[in-house]
Design an enzyme around this catalytic site. Structure first.
Site, PDB file in Angstrom:
ATOM      1  N   GLU A   1      10.713 -18.101  21.431  1.00  0.00           N
ATOM      2  CA  GLU A   1      11.422 -16.851  21.663  1.00  0.00           C
ATOM      3  C   GLU A   1      10.521 -15.675  21.291  1.00  0.00           C
ATOM      4  OE1 GLU A   1      13.891 -13.297  20.781  1.00  0.00           O
ATOM      5  OE2 GLU A   1      12.608 -14.383  19.417  1.00  0.00           O
TER       6      GLU A   1
ATOM      7  N   HIS B   1      11.397 -10.071  10.370  1.00  0.00           N
ATOM      8  CA  HIS B   1       9.996 -10.298  10.735  1.00  0.00           C
ATOM      9  C   HIS B   1       9.039 -10.009   9.587  1.00  0.00           C
ATOM     10  CE1 HIS B   1      10.645 -10.194  15.387  1.00  0.00           C
ATOM     11  NE2 HIS B   1      11.308 -11.145  14.770  1.00  0.00           N
TER      12      HIS B   1
END
Ligand SMILES: *[C@@H]1O[C@H](CO)[C@@H](O)[C@H](O)[C@H]1NC(C)=O
Ligand SMILES: [Zn+2]
Length: 852
Positions: free
Chosen positions: A207, A307
């Site tokens: 992804e 992230h």
């Protein structure tokens, strides 16, 4: 004096209203932060039935994110996760088969490991971009009743196994992988359960490389055409109830309303669809290539860790997995039941993709109604409001001027403070480290100040006229915005309705004199707007405050200040009529007090640091070896506009730069700055610097040796002079390098990427992502030969060293060469220099240019 309409002074009135003003936001906070108790056992002790187990989910999550670690597409660890997932799926299937043998239930579990290659166009942030992937994988588990009819219509659940470059990805998205595995266990172990419609669990393995895995499934998997609806499980944070932020069909929203703890609003849906968040999920691929409706659901609280290296199990809030797991399970049960709407959700939904539905949760109720209904009820509210305020209509103009003036004042004042903090004092983003709500402390009082101060400037008007004007404006906004088919108009209705009701009660029961407003009318009229306003404000700040840490050098203070001003005014609309209740003198006092608070606030916030160890600055560092020029550089960039970055870069240069390296200067980030192509187009957010490195004289580059080099060659190269075209296949060989990107200028007539390259000379980017050790890809091109006949093309190319990513490859650092040696020292140095307030993504890159 009537107790129903007491004539108290400002202080006493505020005191009397304070219970309303305190309880409403508290109720909102309680609703927002509610999470279930995490379960440890696999089976419920009371019922003996299987249950979602947070303990098991987190164990699986920990295995993926810590034992395997950073699962960046193309790395060795990524291939380990693939093998682990296949084993998990096979184990689930074996268990399923045991259960069927023992009980004879109508149940079948099938497993696929899909591997394939493809290309797709992936525009983002206004840039045209192409992806090419080789040998990427997906692991698919289908649970059905074993019949053809049962498999004809399927619900797809998706999560992604891979993690992004700088992150171990516990919440994003290992936890969803683990939740899906736990759902399979619970379903298979539930006695008697048999799905009328199949459920397909897609453990998608690419992804973060821009949705290659979901593209691969949606375009090539043999069972893709059976999918009728999708549910995507994602994360951009680590805390709180997961948010439904995209829904594309009425049936799916209805299904969602049956989950134990729904948390989804039309507001989040509208914000996401407006594109301001600049984020995207696999949902996009399913929409585009499967053309079916669905729900996009993500953990969004504490997106500071999104992230980042700290996206670890230890930072996931207790109850998050339990909540998400139970909600997902309920959706599966509901949508695979015999009376499910699933079979009716046919492809071709793209034509009526815009869902005309308003939905939001309030206290324990989940409201759903159609746009057509909304228009009728909002119009009724406006009609009712006009009737109710009829006596003041002749004087309405003064009231409207006051309310609009109040709104403008509330917007202007915080923006002046934002400008001062950012530009004048050089202390922008000083609220960032304080958490999602620290900015409220700075910007809410000044919003109120602006709103109230403006009332000293507008012509004198009586309280009731302003109150009435406010109601009419809310009701008008609700209707007009809804007529534009924007469901978020509900926010004005939710504020308008209680204000209408309070005013009605005021006239009927609370007051005796015409034109009077009872103090209690404020308490009653303000309660719901304040509660819903808080319910909208919390998730908005949870998403937008951390977002300012990765939006680039934007005026973050103005963005956050404006958000607080807009949402704050909507949460406390009655402040404006209230300003007219006590006369000018009291209002002046209030304005003076709020001005003092604002000045003190600015002084306090100016002393705060923007970052701390749990609210870190994102730093992007490339160690770049140019195989064309043989130069080595350190490239450094930040993704925020907080002060102090230039000084940090100067210190890094002094410490790590070559002896003769000049003082670093800021570089321009544009389409021709190919050093950052690995992060293109996100690179647009970066403010980059470049520092020269001097290499060890003993260094021989492994990337120049023929068999280990980065090569771009043209094969089947043919020029057709008559047609003025040149055709060739570009072969890119990149052993040891991943995420390669090529950028070039050409007038492309045809290629194997899609059927419509831009009909002009333009710059193109093609980004590759492939399975571990798949190190060749090709691009077929037919280009127009320019007027001067010279059809050579200059290609910029860049790739990441699979073995030189810090901290992902810390354990095998010796294999990473000079890049890893430098990263180890730089990372330790940064930690000391910044007191642990920086999270650096350190990538070893190899780049160059070649004429083909
Ligand atoms: C893809 O995988 C197959 C089998 O593992 C291998 O033979 C092939 O070379 C790979 N493709 C690329 C482009 O590396
Ligand atoms: Zn994700």
């Amino acid at each position: 004096m009537s107790l129903l309409s007491p004539k108290w002074g400002l202080g006493r009135s505020l005191l009397a209203l304070s219970p309303f003003l305190v309880v409403a936001p508290l109720l909102a906070l309680k609703q927002h932060y509610y999470l279930p108790e995490p379960e440890t056992a696999l089976t419920n002790a009371l019922t003996g039935l299987p249950q979602i187990s947070e303990a098991r989910i987190l164990n699986l999550t920990r295995y993926l994110s810590e034992d395997i670690g950073f699962r960046t597409v193309g790395t060795y660890e990524h291939s380990l996760a693939d093998a682990w997932m296949v084993e998990q799926a096979e184990e689930a299937k074996r268990h399923c088969e045991r259960v069927v043998r023992e009980t004879g239930r109508k149940l079948e579990c099938e497993v696929w490991r899909q591997q394939g290659s493809g290309t797709h166009r992936f525009d983002m942030m206004g840039k045209r971009l192409y992806k090419s992937y080789q040998n990427l994988t997906n692991i698919v588990v289908r649970v059905s009743d074993g019949t053809d009819a049962g498999k004809a219509h399927a619900l797809l659940l998706n999560s992604h196994l891979d993690s992004t470059l700088p992150s171990p990805g516990a919440a994003d998205d290992a936890i969803s992988v683990a939740i899906m595995l736990d759902c399979i266990r619970v379903l298979v172990d539930t006695p008697e359960w048999s799905p009328a419609h199949a459920v397909v669990f897609l453990f998608n393995h690419a992804e973060e490389s821009l949705q290659d895995g979901s593209h691969l499934f949606s375009t090539q998997h043999p069972i893709r055409h059976t999918v009728r609806a999708i549910i995507n499980l994602e994360a951009a944070g680590t805390t709180g109830r997961e948010l439904l932020f995209q829904a594309t069909s009425e049936e799916m929203v209805k299904a969602y309303s049956h989950v134990p703890r729904p948390f989804g609003t039309i507001f989040a849906n509208d914000v996401f669809n407006s594109g301001v968040l600049l984020s995207d999920t696999d949902f996009r691929q399913f929409e585009e290539y499967l053309d079916v409706p669905g729900l996009d659901i993500a953990i969004v609280g504490n997106s500071y860790l999104y992230h980042m290296r700290k996206d670890l199990v230890e930072n996931i809030e207790a109850g998050v997995a339990q909540n998400m797991g139970e909600n997902a399970l309920a959706l599966i049960r509901h949508l695979t039941a015999p009376d499910s709407a699933l079979p009716e959700l046919k492809a071709g939904f793209g034509e009526h993709k815009r869902m005309h539905l308003v939905f939001f949760g309030l206290l324990s109720h989940f409201f759903i109604y159609r746009f057509s209904t909304a228009k009728v009820i909002y119009a009724s509210l406006l009609a009712g409001s006009l009737m109710l305020t009829r006596p003041v209509l002749p004087r309405l103009r003064g009231g409207v001027v006051a309310v609009i003036g109040g709104l403008l004042g509330s917007l202007l004042a915080p923006n002046i403070v934002a400008f001062c903090m950012h530009r004048v004092l050089g202390r922008g983003m000083s609220w960032f480290a304080g958490g999602h709500f620290a900015a409220i402390g700075l910007y809410a009082p000044v919003t109120l100040l602006g709103g109230l101060a403006s009332q000293l400037l507008v012509p004198a008007t009586d309280e009731k006229t302003v109150f009435s004007a406010l109601l009419l404006l809310q009701a008008t906004a609700a209707l007009v915005i809804q007529l534009l088919n924007v469901g978020s108009a509900a926010a004005f209705f939710i504020a308008g309705l209680p204000i209408f009701s309070a005013l009605l009660l005021n006239d009927v029961a609370l007051t005796t004199r015409k034109g009077e407003i009872s103090l209690w009318t404020y308490g009653l009229g303000q309660f719901l707007p304040l509660m819903t306003g808080t319910l909208i404000m919390i998730p908005t700040l949870e998403v937008f405050v951390p977002l300012t840490g990765r939006l680039g050098d934007v005026p973050a203070d103005n963005i956050v200040g404006t958000l607080i001003a807009v949402l704050g005014s909507q949460a406390l609309p009655l402040a404006i009529p209230f300003a007219h209740r006590f006369g000018r003198k009291s209002l002046q006092t209030l304005v003076i007090v709020l001005s003092a608070v604002t000045v003190v606030n600015m002084a306090i916030y100016a002393r705060k640091n923007a970052f701390d160890d749990m609210h870190q600055k994102r730093l992007f560092v490339l160690h770049l070896e140019n195989v064309t020029t043989h130069e080595h550089h350190l490239h450094i960039a930040a993704a925020d506009g907080a002060p102090g970055f230039h000084d940090l870069v100067k210190d890094i240069s002094t410490e790590f730069g070559g002896v003769l390296a000049p003082v670093p200067t800021a570089l321009v980030m544009d389409d021709y700055n190919s050093d950052w192509d690995s992060l293109y187009p996100f690179s647009a957010f970066l403010s980059p610097y470049k520092i020269e490195l001097s290499m060890d004289t003993g260094y021989t580059s492994p990337w120049l040796a023929r068999e280990t080099s980065f090569l771009l060659v043209a094969v089947n190269d043919r020029t057709d002079l008559a047609a003025g075209t040149r055709s060739f296949t570009l072969q890119v060989h990149h052993p040891g390098l991943i995420w390669t990107v090529i950028a070039f200028d050409a007038h492309v007539l045809e290629w194997n990427l899609d059927n419509n390259p831009p009909p002009e000379h333009a710059r193109h980017w093609v980004k590759e992502a492939s399975f571990y050790k798949s190190d060749t890809w090709t691009l077929d091109l037919v280009v127009q030969v320019p007027e001067d006949g010279n059809s050579t093309i200059l290609f910029n190319f860049i790739g990441l060293q699979e073995k030189a990513m810090w901290p992902a490859k810390q354990a095998v650092k010796a294999q990473g060469g000079p890049a890893m040696e430098l990263f180890e020292r730089l990372d330790a140095w940064l930690d000391v220099r910044t007191g642990g307030t920086v999270d650096a993504l350190l990538l070893g890159c190899v780049a160059g240019t070649v004429l083909v």
